[in-house]
Motif scaffolding. Sequence first.
Motif, mmCIF file in Angstrom:
data_model
loop_
_atom_site.group_PDB
_atom_site.id
_atom_site.type_symbol
_atom_site.label_atom_id
_atom_site.label_comp_id
_atom_site.label_asym_id
_atom_site.label_seq_id
_atom_site.Cartn_x
_atom_site.Cartn_y
_atom_site.Cartn_z
ATOM 1 N N GLN A 1 59.831 39.816 37.848
ATOM 2 C CA GLN A 1 58.896 40.292 38.874
ATOM 3 C C GLN A 1 59.643 40.583 40.187
ATOM 4 O O GLN A 1 59.365 41.564 40.862
ATOM 5 N N ALA B 1 43.221 37.090 33.712
ATOM 6 C CA ALA B 1 43.141 35.739 34.280
ATOM 7 C C ALA B 1 41.703 35.210 34.407
ATOM 8 O O ALA B 1 41.383 34.162 33.860
ATOM 9 N N GLY C 1 45.861 30.818 40.355
ATOM 10 C CA GLY C 1 45.498 31.511 41.589
ATOM 11 C C GLY C 1 45.795 32.993 41.539
ATOM 12 O O GLY C 1 46.458 33.468 40.621
ATOM 13 N N ARG D 1 48.247 41.871 29.338
ATOM 14 C CA ARG D 1 48.988 42.832 30.158
ATOM 15 C C ARG D 1 48.274 44.177 30.095
ATOM 16 O O ARG D 1 48.537 45.007 29.219
ATOM 17 N N GLY E 1 48.208 35.861 33.259
ATOM 18 C CA GLY E 1 48.553 37.015 32.434
ATOM 19 C C GLY E 1 50.031 36.948 32.065
ATOM 20 O O GLY E 1 50.780 36.103 32.579
ATOM 21 N N PRO F 1 46.305 29.063 33.426
ATOM 22 C CA PRO F 1 45.882 30.332 32.826
ATOM 23 C C PRO F 1 46.424 31.518 33.635
ATOM 24 O O PRO F 1 46.141 31.628 34.828
ATOM 25 N N GLN G 1 53.258 36.481 34.412
ATOM 26 C CA GLN G 1 53.589 35.236 35.105
ATOM 27 C C GLN G 1 54.285 34.214 34.202
ATOM 28 O O GLN G 1 54.626 33.120 34.660
ATOM 29 N N LYS H 1 47.132 45.559 41.707
ATOM 30 C CA LYS H 1 46.238 45.839 42.839
ATOM 31 C C LYS H 1 46.960 46.488 44.006
ATOM 32 O O LYS H 1 46.344 47.117 44.850
ATOM 33 N N SER H 2 48.307 46.316 44.069
ATOM 34 C CA SER H 2 49.027 46.921 45.194
ATOM 35 C C SER H 2 49.699 48.247 44.813
ATOM 36 O O SER H 2 50.523 48.756 45.559
ATOM 37 N N GLY I 1 44.812 41.382 26.013
ATOM 38 C CA GLY I 1 44.500 41.651 27.423
ATOM 39 C C GLY I 1 45.413 40.948 28.400
ATOM 40 O O GLY I 1 45.143 40.922 29.591
HETATM 41 N N1 AQP Z 1 47.733 44.114 34.615
HETATM 42 C C1 AQP Z 1 47.436 42.856 34.348
HETATM 43 N N2 AQP Z 1 47.003 42.493 33.118
HETATM 44 C C2 AQP Z 1 46.684 41.193 32.844
HETATM 45 N N3 AQP Z 1 46.795 40.207 33.753
HETATM 46 C C3 AQP Z 1 47.213 40.517 34.991
HETATM 47 N N4 AQP Z 1 47.421 39.804 36.108
HETATM 48 C C4 AQP Z 1 47.857 40.608 37.096
HETATM 49 N N5 AQP Z 1 47.933 41.871 36.657
HETATM 50 C C5 AQP Z 1 47.551 41.857 35.341
HETATM 51 C C6 AQP Z 1 47.180 38.373 36.217
HETATM 52 O O1 AQP Z 1 46.306 38.172 37.327
HETATM 53 C C7 AQP Z 1 46.643 36.941 37.963
HETATM 54 C C8 AQP Z 1 46.763 37.139 39.433
HETATM 55 O O2 AQP Z 1 47.916 37.821 39.752
HETATM 56 P P1 AQP Z 1 48.457 37.762 41.247
HETATM 57 O O3 AQP Z 1 47.444 38.270 42.170
HETATM 58 O O4 AQP Z 1 48.947 36.404 41.563
HETATM 59 O O5 AQP Z 1 49.721 38.651 41.248
HETATM 60 P P2 AQP Z 1 50.248 39.691 40.252
HETATM 61 O O6 AQP Z 1 50.469 39.109 38.908
HETATM 62 O O7 AQP Z 1 51.463 40.291 40.913
HETATM 63 O O8 AQP Z 1 49.022 40.708 40.203
HETATM 64 P P3 AQP Z 1 48.944 42.177 40.742
HETATM 65 O O9 AQP Z 1 47.556 42.646 40.560
HETATM 66 O O10 AQP Z 1 50.037 42.988 40.124
HETATM 67 O O11 AQP Z 1 49.211 41.973 42.289
HETATM 68 P P4 AQP Z 1 50.243 42.697 43.223
HETATM 69 O O12 AQP Z 1 50.002 44.163 43.050
HETATM 70 O O13 AQP Z 1 49.948 42.214 44.604
HETATM 71 O O14 AQP Z 1 51.598 42.271 42.775
HETATM 72 C C9 AQP Z 1 47.908 36.399 37.289
HETATM 73 O O15 AQP Z 1 47.527 35.433 36.355
HETATM 74 C C10 AQP Z 1 48.444 37.611 36.592
HETATM 75 O O16 AQP Z 1 49.188 37.286 35.447
#
Ligand code: AQP
Length: 336
Positions: free
Chosen positions: A109, A22, A7, A185, A147, A145, A150, A198-199, A183
């Motif tokens: 995280q 992802a 998710g 990270r 990145g 699946p 996680q 994204k944030s 890819g």
């Molecule tokens: N930079 C990244 N490179 C590769 N994979 C990434 N993912 C996130 N950023 C990268 C993978 O996207 C999936 C969804 O992530 P998420 O929305 O559950 O939360 P996150 O990992 O915290 O992603 P963001 O974009 O960094 O969100 P915010 O800014 O809200 O914290 C996961 O599989 C993640 O590994």
Amino acid sequence: MKRVMSGMQSSGTLTMGNYIGAILNYKKLQDDPENECFFTVVDLHAITTPQDPKLLKEQTEAVAALYFASGIDADKSAVFLQSHVPAHAEMGWIMNTLSYMGELERMTQFKDKSQKHQESIPSGLFTYPTLMAGDMLLYQADIVPVGEDQKQHIELTRDLAQRFNQRYGETFKIPSSEIPEVGARIMSLQDAKKKMSKSDENQGGFITMVDEPNVIKKKIMRATTDSGNEVRFDKEEKPEISNLMTIYSCLSGISIKDIEKKYDGLMYGAFKKDLVDVVVEQFSPIQQKYKEIRESGSLYHMLQQGAEKAHAVADRTIEDVKEKMGFVLPVNKLKK
Ligand code: AQP
């Protein structure tokens, strides 16, 4: 059949990092007939940091529409909103009671994200990994699946599943993460030491999946690079250009070695210009489909279809879990 579960948070608009790390893997796994896939928009996770209600609604619909626009198929996979299946909150609480403060404190995280909230850290950020563990275990997932960021959360999920099984008897499958070789990270375009997120407050650090071509161009052309000009992959010495090369490779299918050959003797400017084309070419058809989905009104129906499939599995698991733990089941759930 193998169960696949993953998710994304609706805490912003999906970035190129989310897509490469992802979604590309979601598509690959979905297209294997041996897999049964569940993909959710984890809106309950999104509220672990404060969200404006109007924005949360918009972002949640946008993330779901981007799943479908990227090729996740409502008939092949169950695509649903986490908040449409209340068992997620219930299982998250159960996982919470099973976890220890010490193991949650070790989550990198949490350490990273809590820095932004020095004065009062939302407790939801701390317990985020237990909610995530519940997400996967509810579906008895084999494969998750994700990145690279996680990976630690999946390790914790495995520990919690084993702890539950030992305490209450064999119940959960132990899931494994599936992390892309290249890819996993993607880094910020403005700071190669930080993950693209994204944030991120710095809008120049990320490209969203719905950015217009001129915005994509501006962000790539302004991406930081070292003072040299050689298009060479070296994560230690040249992290910024290496990050851009990774993006190029993941989206074009051209290997890093071949990219090095292609740009041998050329400057960063030429490489970046081509990268703009690669990114625009990848996202344009997705953006077109995204627009159609948002305008058609079909999104809610597809999400309903996904929620029904999700309920069928999740409700069974949560009942089994509660029964094993000694909860008194309501009379209509008692086994005959
Ligand atoms: N930079 C990244 N490179 C590769 N994979 C990434 N993912 C996130 N950023 C990268 C993978 O996207 C999936 C969804 O992530 P998420 O929305 O559950 O939360 P996150 O990992 O915290 O992603 P963001 O974009 O960094 O969100 P915010 O800014 O809200 O914290 C996961 O599989 C993640 O590994």
